[in-house]
Design a protein around this motif. Structure first.
Motif, short mmCIF file in Angstrom:
data_model
loop_
_atom_site.label_atom_id
_atom_site.label_comp_id
_atom_site.label_asym_id
_atom_site.label_seq_id
_atom_site.Cartn_x
_atom_site.Cartn_y
_atom_site.Cartn_z
N LEU A 168 -2.30 21.12 48.83
CA LEU A 168 -3.45 22.01 48.66
C LEU A 168 -3.88 22.07 47.20
O LEU A 168 -5.08 22.12 46.90
CB LEU A 168 -3.11 23.41 49.17
N GLN A 169 -2.93 22.03 46.28
CA GLN A 169 -3.25 22.14 44.86
C GLN A 169 -4.10 20.96 44.40
O GLN A 169 -4.89 21.09 43.46
CB GLN A 169 -1.96 22.21 44.04
N ASN A 170 -3.99 19.82 45.07
CA ASN A 170 -4.74 18.63 44.66
C ASN A 170 -6.24 18.75 44.88
O ASN A 170 -7.00 17.92 44.37
CB ASN A 170 -4.22 17.39 45.40
N ILE A 171 -6.69 19.75 45.65
CA ILE A 171 -8.14 19.88 45.87
C ILE A 171 -8.86 20.22 44.57
O ILE A 171 -10.06 20.02 44.46
CB ILE A 171 -8.48 20.92 46.96
N HIS A 172 -8.13 20.71 43.58
CA HIS A 172 -8.75 21.00 42.28
C HIS A 172 -9.37 19.75 41.68
O HIS A 172 -10.48 19.79 41.16
CB HIS A 172 -7.69 21.59 41.33
N SER A 173 -8.65 18.64 41.77
CA SER A 173 -9.19 17.39 41.22
C SER A 173 -10.06 16.66 42.24
O SER A 173 -11.01 15.98 41.86
CB SER A 173 -8.06 16.48 40.75
N ALA A 174 -9.76 16.81 43.53
CA ALA A 174 -10.53 16.09 44.56
C ALA A 174 -11.92 16.68 44.73
O ALA A 174 -12.91 15.95 44.80
CB ALA A 174 -9.77 16.12 45.89
N SER A 175 -12.01 18.01 44.82
CA SER A 175 -13.30 18.67 45.04
C SER A 175 -13.31 20.02 44.34
O SER A 175 -13.02 21.06 44.96
CB SER A 175 -13.58 18.84 46.53
N PRO A 176 -13.63 20.06 43.04
CA PRO A 176 -13.68 21.34 42.33
C PRO A 176 -14.63 22.35 42.97
O PRO A 176 -14.38 23.55 42.93
CB PRO A 176 -14.16 20.94 40.92
N ARG A 177 -15.70 21.87 43.58
CA ARG A 177 -16.67 22.77 44.21
C ARG A 177 -16.03 23.50 45.40
O ARG A 177 -16.21 24.71 45.56
CB ARG A 177 -17.89 21.96 44.65
N PHE A 178 -15.30 22.77 46.23
CA PHE A 178 -14.60 23.41 47.33
C PHE A 178 -13.53 24.34 46.78
O PHE A 178 -13.32 25.45 47.31
CB PHE A 178 -13.97 22.37 48.26
N CYS A 179 -12.85 23.92 45.74
CA CYS A 179 -11.79 24.73 45.13
C CYS A 179 -12.35 26.07 44.68
O CYS A 179 -11.75 27.12 44.92
CB CYS A 179 -11.19 23.96 43.97
N CYS A 180 -13.51 26.07 44.03
CA CYS A 180 -14.14 27.31 43.58
C CYS A 180 -14.45 28.23 44.75
O CYS A 180 -14.17 29.43 44.72
CB CYS A 180 -15.42 26.97 42.80
N GLN A 181 -15.03 27.68 45.81
CA GLN A 181 -15.36 28.50 46.98
C GLN A 181 -14.09 29.01 47.67
O GLN A 181 -14.07 30.13 48.19
CB GLN A 181 -16.18 27.67 47.97
N PHE A 182 -13.04 28.20 47.67
CA PHE A 182 -11.77 28.63 48.25
C PHE A 182 -11.20 29.81 47.48
O PHE A 182 -10.73 30.78 48.08
CB PHE A 182 -10.79 27.45 48.25
N MET A 206 -0.70 28.85 42.29
CA MET A 206 -1.66 27.76 42.33
C MET A 206 -2.99 28.17 41.68
O MET A 206 -3.53 27.44 40.84
CB MET A 206 -1.89 27.33 43.78
N ILE A 207 -3.50 29.34 42.05
CA ILE A 207 -4.78 29.79 41.50
C ILE A 207 -4.67 30.04 40.00
O ILE A 207 -5.56 29.69 39.22
CB ILE A 207 -5.27 31.03 42.26
N ALA A 208 -3.56 30.65 39.58
CA ALA A 208 -3.37 30.91 38.15
C ALA A 208 -3.35 29.60 37.37
O ALA A 208 -3.96 29.50 36.29
CB ALA A 208 -2.08 31.70 37.92
N SER A 209 -2.67 28.58 37.90
CA SER A 209 -2.60 27.30 37.19
C SER A 209 -3.96 26.61 37.16
O SER A 209 -4.34 26.01 36.16
CB SER A 209 -1.54 26.40 37.83
N TRP A 210 -4.72 26.69 38.26
CA TRP A 210 -6.06 26.10 38.30
C TRP A 210 -6.93 26.67 37.18
O TRP A 210 -7.58 25.93 36.45
CB TRP A 210 -6.73 26.40 39.63
#
Length: 454
Positions: A168-182, A206-210
């Motif tokens: 799940l943490q990898n979505i930060h690099s895969a899709s930052p836009r989805f990550c923001c909405q998540f 995870m959110i804190a590290s993002w």
């Protein structure tokens, strides 16, 4: 597309769904090429989707078609391939909308179930086109359904399968836009009102590290959202800032040592870990606020667009008043510890209010702040913020904008640049700091835009 129904009826459920997806792709490609603005999928096509993909019966006399678990998995794989192979984003977005936009009927439950499984699979196999479409879905859909999708993903990756959080943490690099909405969805979902609505430790980490790694992550939706009247009033906030402030401010009271919440497990080490995480997250949120003057000035919105809404702050201060009353009646921790945690909560609220106002995220008068904070106990930092000078907006004749469909359509005039901020001079940690939650410095060097009060 209505004429293909008869050819789909004799097929088995998986074959019919696969064939319909193929025809849906061709239909939407032709629709986009026709140049119709805006392109819109017709109701007959949506009915076919409900009957042959979502398996909602067409009428009461028609038995519902059902897929086995294996067939459903195969359908999800076919959908992943379909979106991955379609190169045009407009076609992908229309297709996703045809499949998953809520219609207010009985098929919506099937839509939500299939959507949760598809997005969960897309995260597992890194299907970025689906994540990008899901980000758009989260942006336009009622928040009640957005938090349902977020709950499914948190359950799948933080609860059901141990060790799956890195995926799940990898979505930060895969899709930052989805990550923001998540992040916006989960901060809306978890409001600390019960054990079930307290974020799992893995999610918090995870959110804190993002946000520590990339503070601008929380602004991605705002940066890519044109101001128009199309943003539904019931949708998620345009940034997760309000939810993140709520998390950081409530955390010291929500995670008192006596509360047997999933995060603490009753152990000091866990409590200290939670305290460090929220302290780091709080600092990251303040840093995001400090990015806003440049961002808002680039859009001509400094002093006109409030990203932190007074309504959400009023709710937060009301909740804090209740939590602080409960803390005072608490008997399982020392009164000194309770006082320290209460003061830390108010310190964080004061810091968030000051930095948000100084950087244009919160547009209100000191009188407004005093009104919503009137029931809170005394706190030195909060008192300093509440008694500060009156806010001054450069474009004093233009009322501030809130990001909502009622104001977002207003024409935005060019806005004069905001004066550069002076360097921030942090004070030492406040004496009310609690060892579980390291205090953040109060940033006195950050000037408020103001006019002298008379």
């Amino acid at each position: 597309m209505g004429d293909i129904r008869q050819s789909l009826l004799p097929r088995d459920v998986l074959s019919a769904a696969k064939e319909l997806l193929y025809h849906l792709d061709i239909y939407i490609c032709n629709l986009v090429q026709s140049g119709r603005q805006p392109p819109q999928v017709d109701s007959k096509t949506l009915e076919l989707v409900e009957e042959f993909i979502l398996h909602a019966p067409k009428d009461r006399n028609t038995p519902a078609r059902r897929m086995s678990a294996l067939q459903e998995l195969q359908l999800l794989e076919i959908m992943c391939i379909c979106f991955q192979e379609q190169s045009r984003d407009t076609v992908r977005q229309l297709m996703f909308s045809a499949l998953f936009s809520l219609q207010g009927n009985q098929a919506d439950e099937s839509r939500m179930a299939l959507l949760g499984k598809l997005v969960s699979m897309a995260i597992a196999v890194s299907r970025v086109p689906i994540l990008e479409c899901a980000a758009s879905w989260l942006q336009r859909t009622h928040r009640v359904y957005c938090v349902r999708l977020a709950q499914v993903l948190v359950d799948d990756y933080c609860s059901m399968v141990p060790g799956s959080v890195p995926t799940l943490q990898n979505i930060h690099s895969a899709s930052p836009r989805f990550c923001c909405q998540f992040v916006t969805a989960v901060t809306t979902l978890y409001d600390f009102t019960s054990e079930e609505l307290t974020p799992p430790l893995e999610l918090l980490q995870m959110i804190a590290s993002w946000i520590q790694d990339d503070p601008r992550l929380v602004l991605i939706t705002f940066l890519n959202t044109p101001l128009s009247g199309s943003q539904p009033i019931s949708s998620l906030d345009v940034t997760p800032l309000g939810g993140l402030v709520r998390w950081c401010v409530k955390a010291p009271l929500a995670y008192r040592g006596d509360k047997k919440l999933p995060l603490t497990n009753g152990t000091t080490d866990s409590e200290l870990e939670v305290g460090r995480l929220f302290s780091a997250l709080h600092l990251s949120v303040l840093q995001v606020f400090m990015l806003l003057p440049n961002v808002l000035n680039e859009k001509g919105l400094f002093g006109r667009l409030a990203l932190l809404q007074m309504e959400s702050l009023a709710t937060l201060t009301s909740d804090l008043s209740r939590l602080l009353d409960q803390a005072d009646k608490h008997t399982h921790t020392s009164s000194a510890d309770t006082h320290a945690l209460s003061q830390l909560t108010l310190d964080r609220l004061a810091q968030a209010l000051q930095v948000a106002m100084a950087n244009g995220a919160l547009l209100c008068s000191r009188e407004d702040l005093r009104a919503i904070c009137s029931r809170l106990p005394h706190n030195n930092l909060l008192q300093l913020v509440l008694s500060g000078p009156v806010m001054y907006y450069n474009n004093i004749h233009t009322p501030p904008l809130a990001f909502s469909p009622h104001t977002a359509h207003s024409p935005i005039a060019s806005h004069p640049a905001h004066p550069a901020h002076a360097p921030h001079t942090p004070l030492a940690a406040h004496p009310s700091a609690h060892p579980q939650y390291p205090a953040q410095p109060f940033m006195t060097g950050m000037p408020f835009p103001f006019r002298p009060s008379h």
